[in-house]
Scaffold this motif. Structure first.
Motif: not given
Lengths: 158, 508
Positions: B174-178, B207-213, B217-220, B305-307
């Motif tokens: 899974k990914y966190i994308v900013c 935190i988002a990464g830990v929360a959803v597994g 993560g990427y910052i675009y 995907v969050n701001n």
């Protein structure tokens, strides 16, 4: 380093990067100033896509260019916050002073004039960006001064 | 007795001359012992930049806006003489422009060197992450849900619901994308946060990464922000070295790797699905939804995907608790609202206030009138896809629902002020021209409709068959609104229609 070796090195660096095509193209442009058409087949081969896809990506993004630009890039912000503070006049003024329209390079090869839609400097509009520096509350005199200093610098190094 | 001098390194501060002030300061204090010059982030009062703050004996006072020539005279003053200087501002926290705000997400902005990890820790940094790694993923998501946090990019989708969806999705990766592709004109909150408090964003993403597994993560980040790139790039490396990112974050045994990616000058890549395609190295073309990114996002995997501001807010929510955050705000808009005062204003900058005050209150309290000195006529709120509001609508409360009811949108909180010289027909034309220039081209209403929109507006501006062409434009706006794939084509009619509805005299 010659172009071929540099390309080979960058291809090697990005070929296993997930989603690496765009960063690869950006890296090539960062080093060469543009993305040479001759490089496209090798890029396609290494990134495992078609040459058409590579062209598609290059042509989609405003930042990417397939021919060398000027020695400096002048971006004039044309978005709303700058429009509210005289940006439209500044656009016209940039065209006048450089004698070229947006998307073009001056005949002496010193300055490429580009549009940009927002530099995030909107509290102090209107804004221009010259290479990696942003300037705020730019008026005709300010812009003329910036351009004159670039031309002077180009003459000095010529 | 040591003295610390602060001159911001923020892009706007530099654009108005902060580097020259810092250089003058460096040559002026060279002979003094025990003097330190800190290039801090900006507090966001850009109308006071370049700002110089001097800290002595635990007391910190400001001067601004300055130019380099002002520096020697200030250095010549004894502390008890500071107040005699005509650019003396006193302690910034007590300055009316800041005292009227409620800083939460931007609490630390401008206080320290943004890259100094010790400063971040001293101001309760990484407490949210340290707390989160001891909770179960479900408990973190519950906490975020209870806070009432909604996405700050513009769509205002409940963050907890999005995270829950990704948490419950089954996938190996899974990914966190900013989304740091802050393309709206009149907005700079994401830029300010990244340049002044980058660790807060890193903390929120971890935190988002830990929360959803998600362990990656990427910052675009948009390419128009070279200063933010430098700061984030260094901050990620330092956070990694300190164990807040990487294979084993906060000794929890959980991994979170963060990578910074650069945009390439396409506005549409601020749209989340176009952003995902761009991150995959492709053209930034909008995807049809469903599938939602939460189910099939980056590389087809479940993705949050969050701001920038949404993720940053999570850090304080986890540190101070959901209740503290939810205690602020009005209606279903909880927490604080970040507004950016831009365009033709005297006091441009970033203002963080609880939701629910009116646009007029914000302008009266903070904007200081127009820079041109002429009356305000139109205000565009919410970026290039937001409506132009006439004075009769300035009493609308600033929350998502009230703004939508008034035919506008808060979006990412950009407030662009125009004085009475504005030509609203030209603004309507620009909205269509911008859409034509930046459309990804996937759907016809946006790709072709925007070009036709420019043509029809040109005829209206040339006073050719006004009534007939206005009817045609209305029809075109209907098509774009109801048939476009994403907000670009779907919302471009907002500025066009509002300009016609509220400023009809400019179209006759």
């Amino acid at each position: 380093m010659d172009t071929e070796r540099l390309l080979a090195q960058l291809l090697c660096q990005y070929q296993d990067t997930p989603g690496g095509l765009l960063p690869l193209l950006q890296a090539i442009q960062e080093d060469l100033g543009y993305i040479p058409g001759e490089a496209v087949p090798a890029i396609a081969r290494v990134m495992n896509c078609s040459a058409a896809e590579v062209h598609g990506v290059i042509s989609f993004y405003h930042d990417l260019r397939t021919a060398p630009g000027g020695r400096h890039t002048l971006q004039v912000c044309r978005a709303e916050s700058c429009q509210a503070t005289g940006g439209r006049e500044l656009e016209a003024c940039a065209r006048d002073l450089l004698g070229v329209d947006f998307g073009n390079t001056t005949a002496d090869g010193v300055i490429t004039l580009e549009s940009v839609y927002c530099l995030g400097n909107c509290a102090c509009s209107p804004s221009v960006r010259l290479d990696n520096d942003t300037y705020a509350r730019v008026d005709r005199e300010g812009l003329a001064g910036l351009i004159a200093s670039l031309r002077q610098g180009a003459e000095d190094t010529a | 007795m040591s003295t610390r001098y602060f001159v911001p390194r923020d892009a706007t501060a530099r654009a108005v001359g902060a580097d020259a002030v810092a250089a003058a300061l460096a040559s002026g204090v060279a002979e003094h012992n025990h003097a330190e010059i800190v290039r801090n982030g900006s507090r966001g009062a850009f109308w006071l930049e370049p700002l110089l703050e001097i800290e002595q004996d635990g007391k910190r006072v400001g001067f601004g806006p300055l130019c380099a020539d002002d520096v020697p005279a200030i250095l010549a003053l004894e502390a008890h003489e500071y107040a005699t200087h005509d650019r003396y501002l006193g302690p910034l926290e007590q300055h009316p422009w800041f005292a009227a705000q409620q800083r939460v997400t931007f609490m630390r902005a401008g206080l320290d060197d943004p890259l100094c990890l010790e400063s971040y820790l001293a101001r309760h940094g990484f407490e949210g992450l340290e707390h989160a790694v001891h909770l179960s993923p479900g408990d973190i998501v519950d906490e975020v849900t209870r806070s009432g946090l909604r996405g700050r990019g513009g769509a205002a989708f409940p963050t907890g619901v999005k995270w829950r969806t990704v948490l419950e999705a089954e996938a190996g990766q899974k990914y966190i994308v900013c989304n740091a592709d802050e393309g709206d004109s009149g907005t700079f909150a994401d830029r300010l946060l990244m340049e002044s408090d980058p660790y807060q964003l890193i903390e929120g993403m971890a935190i988002a990464g830990v929360a959803v597994g998600a362990d990656r993560g990427y910052i675009y980040l948009r390419s128009e922000y070279p200063d933010a790139w430098q700061v984030m790039h260094t901050a990620i490396a330092k956070a990694e070295a300190a164990g807040y990112l990487g294979q084993d974050i906060c000794d929890s045994g959980r991994a979170f790797h963060l990578e910074l990616r650069l945009g390439a000058g396409a506005y549409i890549c601020g749209e989340e699905t176009a952003l995902l395609d761009s991150l995959e190295g492709k053209r930034g073309v909008v995807r049809a939804k469903p599938p939602l990114p939460a189910h099939q996002g980056l590389f087809g995997q479940p993705t949050v995907v969050n701001n920038v501001l949404t993720l940053a807010a999570v850090a304080s929510i986890m540190a101070d608790g959901a209740e503290a955050y939810a205690g602020l705000g009005s209606g279903r808009s909880r927490g604080t609202l970040t507004l950016q005062l831009a365009g033709n204003v005297r006091h441009g900058g970033l203002v963080e206030v609880p939701y629910g005050c009116t646009l007029r209150e914000v302008l009266d309290t903070f904007a200081g009138g127009t820079r041109s000195g002429r009356p305000m006529r139109a205000i565009q709120v919410g970026g290039p896809l937001g409506a132009y509001l006439p004075e009769s609508l300035w009493d609308t409360p600033l929350d998502y629902e009230a703004f939508a009811a008034a035919g506008g949108m808060l979006g990412h909180g950009g407030v662009v002020v125009f004085d009475d010289t504005v030509d609203m027909a030209a603004q309507a034309r620009f909205a269509m021209a911008f859409c034509a220039a930046e459309s990804c081209g996937k759907c016809t209403p946006c790709r072709v409709g925007s070009v036709r929109g420019v043509e029809v507006l040109d005829r209206i501006i040339a006073r050719e068959e006004g009534a007939r062409n206005l009817a045609l434009l209305e029809d075109l706006c209907d098509t774009m609104t109801s048939a476009s794939l994403c907000a670009m084509g779907g919302l471009t009619p907002n500025p066009v229609r509002s300009a016609i509805a509220h400023f009809p005299e400019d179209f006759q």
